[in-house]
Design a protein around this motif. Structure first.
Motif, PDB file in Angstrom:
ATOM      1  N   ALA A  11       1.036  -0.950  -0.089  1.00  0.00           N
ATOM      2  CA  ALA A  11       0.168  -0.266  -0.127  1.00  0.00           C
ATOM      3  C   ALA A  11       0.948   1.691  -0.047  1.00  0.00           C
ATOM      4  N   GLY A  12       1.990   1.578   0.632  1.00  0.00           N
ATOM      5  CA  GLY A  12       3.036   2.489   0.805  1.00  0.00           C
ATOM      6  C   GLY A  12       3.517   2.838  -0.701  1.00  0.00           C
ATOM      7  N   LEU A  13       3.100   1.176  -1.467  1.00  0.00           N
ATOM      8  CA  LEU A  13       3.863   2.112  -2.818  1.00  0.00           C
ATOM      9  C   LEU A  13       3.003   2.337  -3.596  1.00  0.00           C
ATOM     10  N   VAL A  14       1.872   1.904  -3.345  1.00  0.00           N
ATOM     11  CA  VAL A  14       0.871   2.388  -4.054  1.00  0.00           C
ATOM     12  C   VAL A  14       0.373   4.213  -4.089  1.00  0.00           C
ATOM     13  N   ALA A  15       0.817   4.558  -2.768  1.00  0.00           N
ATOM     14  CA  ALA A  15       0.682   5.552  -1.839  1.00  0.00           C
ATOM     15  C   ALA A  15       1.591   6.483  -2.408  1.00  0.00           C
ATOM     16  N   LEU A  16       2.892   5.879  -2.933  1.00  0.00           N
ATOM     17  CA  LEU A  16       3.907   6.470  -3.577  1.00  0.00           C
ATOM     18  C   LEU A  16       3.664   6.873  -4.660  1.00  0.00           C
ATOM     19  N   GLU A  17       2.825   6.299  -6.000  1.00  0.00           N
ATOM     20  CA  GLU A  17       3.050   6.272  -7.013  1.00  0.00           C
ATOM     21  C   GLU A  17       1.802   6.981  -7.644  1.00  0.00           C
ATOM     22  N   GLN A  18       1.098   7.470  -6.639  1.00  0.00           N
ATOM     23  CA  GLN A  18       0.234   8.789  -6.862  1.00  0.00           C
ATOM     24  C   GLN A  18       0.477  10.044  -6.296  1.00  0.00           C
TER      25      GLN A  18
END
Length: 503
Positions: A11-18
């Motif tokens: 989920a942290g990676l998804v947030a970074l991509e956003q």
């Protein structure tokens, strides 16, 4: 190698991509395309065709996108195996400090650190010594995806032909057939051996090919279990090959070096200053040569960790002052004759580096004989001769090749050398992690300038035709000026006429 498994946060990676996409939006990164579109033979012409989709090619694509220039990347490797990291590289970790931002181009959310911390957290980052090699490959795979690079994998370039009509013709083999691409500019982002390949010493002539490999070859090191392995060289790739062979169960590994002692200081690390990064290209020829030759002559030592990776094995042997004189096939093995005696091996690894050798790049044969080199440009002082520098291409300000004889290869300047052999002309900004973003920006802004200059009539016509009104004429009302000035001070048109015609 540092271990880090406290947690993994997808989920942290998804947030970074956003966050990254929002940052790019704030920066208006993906500028509106503006290049005058071209067609040839009823097909569209690619603005910039990048050969190679490793870190240099990806950085170049991203920098071009910021300038509103579309690019397509061709790579012969399968998806996710571009570059050496997951194929022929054998170091445990990168040699560069983990803090370097590499191809991030100044975007914080695009850095390795941001990618790492998003998944494993700050504590794991602080515990990390150097970046594991395969994890750097995972980061580049992510970089490619989030930057939306248009990469065509398993596309092998078999010929590049510059033309006199403003195009470069490129033969590309894919899916069992060859197609012809046309591009206005071609960028060679082809890595460390970008204009050649492995440097094979003359003493290897006649040696059975199955008994030796270059350190850059694809090699199953498990097959070396129980064998006596010799490694020619004492640099980084030598340590990586020796360490891998030892870990795979080699009976012994002897590292053989001509030098009398191990270099201790990495002089190239001491040259990593912003002034040199941005100023090398503008230095006088003598200084360019002097700096690059000094670094070459001093030699770069292998990393501390890589050396310990080898020396911790009791069956690893370091030999200095052993100049190799001859290698011969003897029974099922090899005899390596040196200035200090003869070694017997079952297998030999050559960690002898790379050479600019156009014969190893037949796809460049149409233009290679016409490339102007530094050997044609500059004669170094006695004692400073350097074959690598002599063979290096003499590049223009946008990494473009120059003709050895003007007019003999029209269109050669449309091919740009964005790989290691550009180092003498531009400094180490076209391959190594520390300054790859600086090189990519220089390439992209330079190409933007060239595109505009080449089609300036087209853009001026567009300027003249531009008719998007800022005002519509109803935003104000003309005043009755006479009523607003002092009485008797009005300067009428008729008075002006009389004054202008007076002798």
């Amino acid at each position: 190698m540092t271990s880090f498994t406290p947690f993994f946060d997808a989920a942290g990676l998804v947030a970074l991509e956003q966050r990254l996409q929002h940052d790019l939006l704030l920066l208006n990164w993906y500028a509106q395309p503006w290049i005058n579109p071209r067609r040839y033979a009823d097909a569209s012409v690619t603005d910039v065709l990048i050969i190679g989709a490793g870190q240099a090619g990806l950085a170049a694509h991203m920098a071009l996108a910021q300038q509103g220039i579309r690019s397509v990347l061709l790579d012969r490797a399968p998806l996710d195996y571009e570059g050496p990291w997951a194929t022929t590289a054998r170091m445990e970790t990168l040699r560069s400090p983990k803090e370097l931002t590499g191809p991030a181009l100044g975007v914080p959310a695009l850095t390795f650190r941001a990618w790492f911390e998003a998944q494993w957290g700050l504590q794991a980052w602080e515990a990390l010594d150097k970046i594991p090699r395969l994890q750097w490959m995972d980061y580049l795979r992510w970089y490619r995806r989030v930057t939306q690079a248009d990469v065509r994998n398993e596309h092998t370039v078999t010929a590049i032909r510059p033309r006199s009509d403003g195009l470069v013709e490129v033969d590309v083999q894919a899916c069992g057939q060859t197609t012809v691409w046309f591009a206005r500019r071609v960028v060679l982002a082809t890595g460390r051996d970008g204009l050649g390949g492995p440097q094979i010493p003359a003493f290897m002539q006649g040696v059975e090919r199955s008994r030796w490999a270059h350190s850059s070859d694809v090699l199953d090191y498990e097959a070396l279990q129980g064998q006596r392995v010799g490694v020619i060289g004492m640099g980084s790739s030598a340590m990586d090959s020796a360490g891998t062979a030892l870990e795979c169960g080699a009976a012994s590994v002897d590292l053989i070096a001509r030098r009398t002692e191990m270099p201790r200081i990495n002089k190239s690390k001491g040259s990593g200053l912003p002034g040199l990064t941005h100023g090398h290209h503008h230095l006088p020829d003598a200084w360019k040569w002097r700096i690059r030759h000094y670094i070459n002559a001093q030699q770069v030592p292998p990393p501390h960790g890589s050396t310990l990776r080898v020396s911790r094995h009791p069956n690893a042997y370091f030999h200095f002052g052993c100049a190799v004189q001859h290698v011969s096939n003897v029974g099922n093995g090899l005899h390596v004759t040196t200035s200090q005696g003869v070694f017997a091996f079952d297998f030999l690894v050559l960690a002898t580096g790379f050479a600019i050798d156009w014969a190893q790049k037949p796809e460049f044969s149409a233009f290679a004989p016409h490339v102007r080199t530094w050997g044609m440009r500059y004669q170094p002082p006695a004692g400073d001769e350097d074959q690598e520098l002599t063979d290096s291409p003499d590049l223009g300000p946008v990494f473009e090749f120059r003709e050895a004889t003007p007019g003999h290869c029209p269109g050669l300047e449309r091919i740009h050398c964005f790989c290691y052999p550009a180092a003498l002309s531009h400094g180490t900004v076209s391959g190594d992690i520390p300054a790859i973003s600086d090189g990519a920006r220089r390439l992209a802004t330079g190409l933007a300038s060239l595109f505009y200059r080449e089609d300036v009539e087209y853009y001026f016509a567009n300027l003249q035709a531009y008719a998007d009104p800022e005002l519509h004429g109803d935003e104000w009302s003309p005043a009755h000026t006479a009523s607003r000035v002092l009485p008797g001070t009005a300067y009428t048109q008729s008075c002006a006429s009389v004054l202008n015609t007076s002798p």
